[in-house]
Design an enzyme around this catalytic site. Structure first.
Site, PDB file in Angstrom:
ATOM      1  N   ASN A   1       1.090  -1.247   0.203  1.00  0.00           N
ATOM      2  CA  ASN A   1      -0.473  -0.229  -0.248  1.00  0.00           C
ATOM      3  C   ASN A   1       0.788   1.447  -0.305  1.00  0.00           C
ATOM      4  O   ASN A   1       1.098   1.722   1.029  1.00  0.00           O
ATOM      5  CB  ASN A   1      -0.888   0.123   1.546  1.00  0.00           C
ATOM      6  CG  ASN A   1      -2.257   1.401   1.326  1.00  0.00           C
ATOM      7  OD1 ASN A   1      -1.752   1.688   0.067  1.00  0.00           O
ATOM      8  ND2 ASN A   1      -2.980   0.903   1.983  1.00  0.00           N
TER       9      ASN A   1
ATOM     10  N   ARG B   1      -2.482  -2.092  -3.256  1.00  0.00           N
ATOM     11  CA  ARG B   1      -3.561  -1.193  -3.365  1.00  0.00           C
ATOM     12  C   ARG B   1      -3.547  -0.311  -4.274  1.00  0.00           C
ATOM     13  O   ARG B   1      -2.982   0.707  -4.246  1.00  0.00           O
ATOM     14  CB  ARG B   1      -3.912  -0.952  -1.706  1.00  0.00           C
ATOM     15  CG  ARG B   1      -5.107   0.046  -1.405  1.00  0.00           C
ATOM     16  CD  ARG B   1      -4.957   0.503  -0.106  1.00  0.00           C
ATOM     17  NE  ARG B   1      -6.019   1.709  -0.409  1.00  0.00           N
ATOM     18  CZ  ARG B   1      -6.303   2.956   0.740  1.00  0.00           C
ATOM     19  NH1 ARG B   1      -4.875   3.260   1.096  1.00  0.00           N
ATOM     20  NH2 ARG B   1      -7.250   3.581   0.455  1.00  0.00           N
TER      21      ARG B   1
ATOM     22  N   HIS C   1     -13.018   2.657   0.576  1.00  0.00           N
ATOM     23  CA  HIS C   1     -12.790   1.594   0.979  1.00  0.00           C
ATOM     24  C   HIS C   1     -13.524  -0.084   0.591  1.00  0.00           C
ATOM     25  O   HIS C   1     -13.585  -0.639   1.291  1.00  0.00           O
ATOM     26  CB  HIS C   1     -13.272   1.805   2.451  1.00  0.00           C
ATOM     27  CG  HIS C   1     -13.466   3.077   3.469  1.00  0.00           C
ATOM     28  ND1 HIS C   1     -13.776   4.101   3.771  1.00  0.00           N
ATOM     29  CD2 HIS C   1     -11.897   3.050   3.656  1.00  0.00           C
ATOM     30  CE1 HIS C   1     -13.499   4.706   4.250  1.00  0.00           C
ATOM     31  NE2 HIS C   1     -12.095   4.049   4.610  1.00  0.00           N
TER      32      HIS C   1
ATOM     33  N   ARG D   1     -12.001  14.294   8.175  1.00  0.00           N
ATOM     34  CA  ARG D   1     -13.034  15.393   6.861  1.00  0.00           C
ATOM     35  C   ARG D   1     -14.099  15.545   7.643  1.00  0.00           C
ATOM     36  O   ARG D   1     -15.340  14.343   8.378  1.00  0.00           O
ATOM     37  CB  ARG D   1     -13.271  13.726   6.033  1.00  0.00           C
ATOM     38  CG  ARG D   1     -11.325  14.126   5.878  1.00  0.00           C
ATOM     39  CD  ARG D   1     -11.244  12.653   4.800  1.00  0.00           C
ATOM     40  NE  ARG D   1     -10.657  11.609   4.990  1.00  0.00           N
ATOM     41  CZ  ARG D   1     -10.847  10.259   4.759  1.00  0.00           C
ATOM     42  NH1 ARG D   1     -11.246   9.862   3.782  1.00  0.00           N
ATOM     43  NH2 ARG D   1      -9.251   9.951   4.702  1.00  0.00           N
TER      44      ARG D   1
ATOM     45  N   GLU E   1      -8.157  -6.365   4.521  1.00  0.00           N
ATOM     46  CA  GLU E   1      -8.064  -5.691   2.870  1.00  0.00           C
ATOM     47  C   GLU E   1      -6.409  -6.335   2.570  1.00  0.00           C
ATOM     48  O   GLU E   1      -6.790  -6.626   1.859  1.00  0.00           O
ATOM     49  CB  GLU E   1      -7.633  -4.351   2.907  1.00  0.00           C
ATOM     50  CG  GLU E   1      -8.957  -3.042   4.047  1.00  0.00           C
ATOM     51  CD  GLU E   1      -8.826  -1.662   4.318  1.00  0.00           C
ATOM     52  OE1 GLU E   1      -9.078  -0.824   3.360  1.00  0.00           O
ATOM     53  OE2 GLU E   1      -8.811  -2.038   5.246  1.00  0.00           O
TER      54      GLU E   1
END
Ligand code: AMP
Length: 396
Positions: free
Chosen positions: A7, A89, A179, A239, A382
């Protein structure tokens, strides 16, 4: 078969080496502050090694990963040739990629082209591919696993924004959702727990530093909270989630902010951090709420309220609800937030099992047997999805 999962971010590179025979993680770690001062962490069953080391770019970071995997006390393989493939990823796969693919020149060109939609992420992934090729040679198969892919089943009415259609045609402005790899993993697990796919209506809540919720019908996403970027949805660590779009132009004018500055306000200074003034970390927020901090409480209540509204809206979109799943850092660990969300759905006949819900971090059913909707905590993985997709594509 051993698979390296990567990643790559703009200044970081996370890795896991997974033995697919038993899906065991042999080693994992992270290169941080790439291009700044460099910090490296490597973990195996035998221990953890952490040190500062200059890594001017991603290729230098890969050199550290190579060394850690093959040499010294943290070594888990004798030779790099034991790594059969690399899975990456990739945040943004545009409208084109609805599944994982082998990396080819065409795929890399597409990922570069989607950079306008993910300027912080996609260029960093490309640096990751280049560095992986430099470290492992051009013949190692590499696979791209897209965060957006699982959401590609959304119908047009869910993914379009109400701005002039020409912007969709010219710039691909639409909802993509993120996601996806996590939503896919917990959806697969949940469908196994339900024992069927057809006729199922589930809602998956990935609640972490970044958070999103997906509505999944018959195993396919029909809507999700994140949008063209991971900023849409509800209050996250830093956020803002969805706000009246006019707030953006209003604040830019009032505060004389450039687009980049406004973007930073919404992505880095808002959310739980911006409202509470305490922290973006949920443990700090929970502690401040306990101490009676009113702004931490306001941030907490705003988020719960927004989540319940999304979930209830998705119940309508799905035409009912069979199961709700909680995952990621907050979803797996915060029994308080889970309880609040489930209690907010009491009108649907949801009944929380307080004892089961008090558990943390393990797969668990957290509603009572007579609850009208089943609730689950399912720890996400993941990296395992990336490794499995990589194996499947390499094995053809
Ligand atoms: P993630 O982005 O999935 O790594 O999740 C990060 C978030 O999970 C942070 O806000 C953490 O505060 C939160 N988190 C991690 N452990 C716990 C815990 N034991 N209780 C509550 N929140 C937690």
């Amino acid at each position: 078969m051993k698979i390296l999962v990567i990643n790559a971010g703009s200044s970081s590179l996370k890795y896991q080496l997974i033995d697919m025979q038993d899906e065991k993680v042999l080693a994992k770690g992270v290169c941080e502050r790439i291009g700044i001062d460099g910090h490296f962490t490597h973990k195996t069953d035998d221990g953890k090694w952490e040190f500062d080391v200059a890594m001017p770019d991603h290729t230098a970071a890969f050199e550290q990963v190579k060394l850690a995997l093959t040499k010294g006390e943290g070594k888990v393989i004798d030779n790099l040739s034991e790594v059969s493939a690399i899975g990456h990823r990739v945040v943004q796969g545009g409208s084109k990629y609805d599944r994982s693919v082998l990396l080819t020149d065409e795929v890399i060109a597409d990922i570069k082209a989607f950079a306008s939609l993910a300027p912080l992420h996609n260029p960093a992934h490309v640096q990751g591919f280049t560095a992986a090729t430099a470290a492992f040679g051009p013949d190692i198969p590499q696979v791209a696993v897209f965060d957006t892919a699982f959401h590609q089943t959304m119908p047009e009415k869910a993914f379009m924004f109400g701005v002039p259609y020409e912007y969709y045609e010219k710039y691909d402005v639409r909802r993509y959702g993120f996601h996806g790899t996590s939503h896919r993993y917990v959806t697969d697990r949940c469908l196994k727990l339900l024992g069927k796919v057809e006729g199922t209506r589930i809602i998956t809540c990935h609640l972490g530093n970044g958070s999103s919720i997906a509505a999944v019908k018959d195993g396919k996403v029909i809507d999700t909270t994140m949008g063209m970027t991971p900023l849409d949805g509800f209050l996250m660590g830093t956020r803002c989630g969805a706000i009246d779009p006019s707030v953006v132009t209003f604040l830019m004018e009032k505060e004389n902010l450039t687009p980049a500055q406004m973007d930073a306000v919404m992505n880095k200074k808002s959310g739980m951090q911006g409202i509470s003034g305490v922290s973006s970390d949920d443990r700090d927020i929970a502690a401040a709420v306990k101490e009676g901090n009113p702004r931490a409480k306001l941030a907490w209540d705003m988020r719960s309220y927004q989540i319940i509204k999304y979930v209830a809206g998705y119940v309508a979109a799905l035409g009912g609800l069979d199961a709700i799943v909680f995952t990621a850092g907050i979803g797996e660990n915060s029994s308080a937030l889970r309880a609040e969300i489930l209690e907010g759905l009491a009108f649907l006949g949801v009944k929380v099992d307080a004892e089961a819900n008090a558990q943390r971090g393990e797969e668990k059913e957290i509603t009572t047997p007579d609850s009208a909707v089943r609730g689950f905590v399912i720890p996400t993985n993941e990296e395992l999805v990336i490794a499995r997709d990589t194996r499947d594509l390499v094995e053809g």
